[in-house]
Design a protein around this motif. Sequence first.
Motif, short mmCIF file in Angstrom:
data_model
loop_
_atom_site.label_atom_id
_atom_site.label_comp_id
_atom_site.label_asym_id
_atom_site.label_seq_id
_atom_site.Cartn_x
_atom_site.Cartn_y
_atom_site.Cartn_z
N ASP A 7 -5.92 -41.22 -56.49
CA ASP A 7 -6.51 -40.43 -55.31
C ASP A 7 -5.78 -41.14 -54.23
O ASP A 7 -5.97 -42.33 -53.92
N PRO A 8 -4.93 -40.51 -53.37
CA PRO A 8 -4.40 -41.18 -52.05
C PRO A 8 -5.11 -41.26 -51.36
O PRO A 8 -4.56 -41.94 -50.21
N ASN A 9 -6.47 -40.88 -51.35
CA ASN A 9 -7.60 -41.30 -50.04
C ASN A 9 -6.94 -40.77 -48.84
O ASN A 9 -7.29 -41.27 -47.83
N TYR A 10 -6.90 -39.44 -48.67
CA TYR A 10 -6.85 -38.67 -47.68
C TYR A 10 -7.90 -38.47 -46.81
O TYR A 10 -8.89 -38.52 -47.35
N PRO A 11 -7.80 -38.49 -45.53
CA PRO A 11 -9.09 -38.47 -44.62
C PRO A 11 -9.62 -37.02 -44.83
O PRO A 11 -8.94 -36.00 -44.77
N GLU A 12 -10.89 -37.04 -44.89
CA GLU A 12 -11.66 -35.89 -45.39
C GLU A 12 -11.33 -34.59 -44.32
O GLU A 12 -11.01 -33.38 -44.79
N GLN A 13 -11.23 -34.83 -43.14
CA GLN A 13 -10.87 -33.65 -42.35
C GLN A 13 -9.34 -33.15 -42.36
O GLN A 13 -9.21 -31.97 -42.61
N VAL A 14 -8.45 -34.03 -42.74
CA VAL A 14 -7.17 -33.57 -43.26
C VAL A 14 -7.41 -32.83 -44.42
O VAL A 14 -6.77 -31.72 -44.73
N LEU A 15 -8.08 -33.21 -45.72
CA LEU A 15 -8.17 -32.38 -46.88
C LEU A 15 -8.96 -31.14 -46.60
O LEU A 15 -8.42 -30.08 -47.21
N ASN A 16 -9.82 -31.02 -45.60
CA ASN A 16 -10.58 -29.73 -45.33
C ASN A 16 -9.49 -28.60 -44.81
O ASN A 16 -9.60 -27.47 -45.21
N LYS A 17 -8.65 -29.23 -43.87
CA LYS A 17 -7.75 -28.32 -43.44
C LYS A 17 -6.49 -27.98 -44.39
O LYS A 17 -6.23 -26.59 -44.42
N ALA A 18 -6.22 -28.99 -45.07
CA ALA A 18 -5.13 -28.52 -46.30
C ALA A 18 -5.48 -27.40 -47.21
O ALA A 18 -4.83 -26.74 -47.60
N SER A 19 -7.09 -27.62 -47.56
CA SER A 19 -7.59 -26.67 -48.38
C SER A 19 -7.53 -25.15 -48.07
O SER A 19 -7.50 -24.31 -48.95
N ASN A 20 -7.16 -24.94 -46.81
CA ASN A 20 -7.26 -23.32 -46.56
C ASN A 20 -5.68 -22.95 -46.34
O ASN A 20 -5.39 -21.80 -46.09
N ILE A 21 -4.71 -23.86 -46.70
CA ILE A 21 -3.26 -23.58 -46.29
C ILE A 21 -2.79 -22.57 -47.58
O ILE A 21 -2.78 -22.88 -48.62
N LYS A 22 -2.20 -21.51 -47.19
CA LYS A 22 -1.30 -20.60 -47.92
C LYS A 22 0.00 -20.50 -47.58
O LYS A 22 0.82 -19.80 -48.46
N LEU A 23 0.51 -21.17 -46.70
CA LEU A 23 2.04 -21.27 -46.09
C LEU A 23 2.26 -22.58 -45.72
O LEU A 23 1.57 -23.06 -44.72
N LEU A 24 3.30 -23.12 -46.12
CA LEU A 24 3.89 -24.34 -45.53
C LEU A 24 5.33 -23.75 -44.74
O LEU A 24 6.21 -23.29 -45.69
N ILE A 25 5.39 -24.21 -43.53
CA ILE A 25 6.56 -23.90 -42.62
C ILE A 25 7.22 -25.36 -42.35
O ILE A 25 6.57 -25.97 -42.03
N CYS A 26 8.66 -25.44 -42.66
CA CYS A 26 9.21 -26.81 -42.59
C CYS A 26 10.30 -26.28 -41.41
O CYS A 26 11.06 -25.39 -41.53
N ASP A 27 10.52 -27.30 -40.70
CA ASP A 27 11.67 -27.60 -39.94
C ASP A 27 12.70 -28.12 -40.92
O ASP A 27 12.72 -28.69 -41.90
N VAL A 28 14.04 -28.11 -40.42
CA VAL A 28 15.08 -28.68 -41.64
C VAL A 28 15.57 -29.90 -41.07
O VAL A 28 15.25 -31.07 -41.53
#
Length: 193
Positions: A7-28
């Motif tokens: 378990d990388p021990n992510y902050p709870e607020q970050v995990l909550n936000k990440a749990s809703n993600i359907k699209l990752l947009i990356c710069d190059v």
Amino acid sequence: MSTLIQDPNYPEQVLNKASNIKLLICDVDGVLSNGQVIIGNNSEELKTFNIKDGFGIKCLQKSGIAVAIITGRNSKIVEKRCQELGIEHYYQGQSNKQEAFDTLCKDLSVQPEQICHIGDDLPDLPLLVQVGLGVTVADGHWLMQQHADWITQNNGGFGAVREVCDLILHSQNKLEAIHQDYLTKAQPSGVKQ
């Protein structure tokens, strides 16, 4: 053989936000690559990409999470890398990235809070502050770091995107299944865990 899922021990607020993600947009440049652009004798542009980032992107896609690219530069090598990774939505030459962002939201029927954007410098800031999970790389500009929800441990081009992929998959309870699949493949036939 017992398995250990770290378990990388992510902050709870970050995990909550990440749990809703359907699209990752990356710069190059500075995110998927280390930000260096090498121009050869024939004006051929060269970049390096990290294989770990590519594997993370493939894992996201297999788990039903879309991946897109929005970059300010035009490069044939970016098009080739997108084709290799099966990234269908890539926008090059975007000095203002908002138009491509709006197009992605419409075409993929996603809301900004369902998007994670990872960038490294000021052209990425407008997207970083409007998405559900704004991420910058360890060597990202200080203003990006100030406004990001999360900062990777790795620099751009050195596995930072893989970190984001793992975060999203972990938050959605999809990472352990991927790990288990590879652990199972690593077992000699006939050996039970």
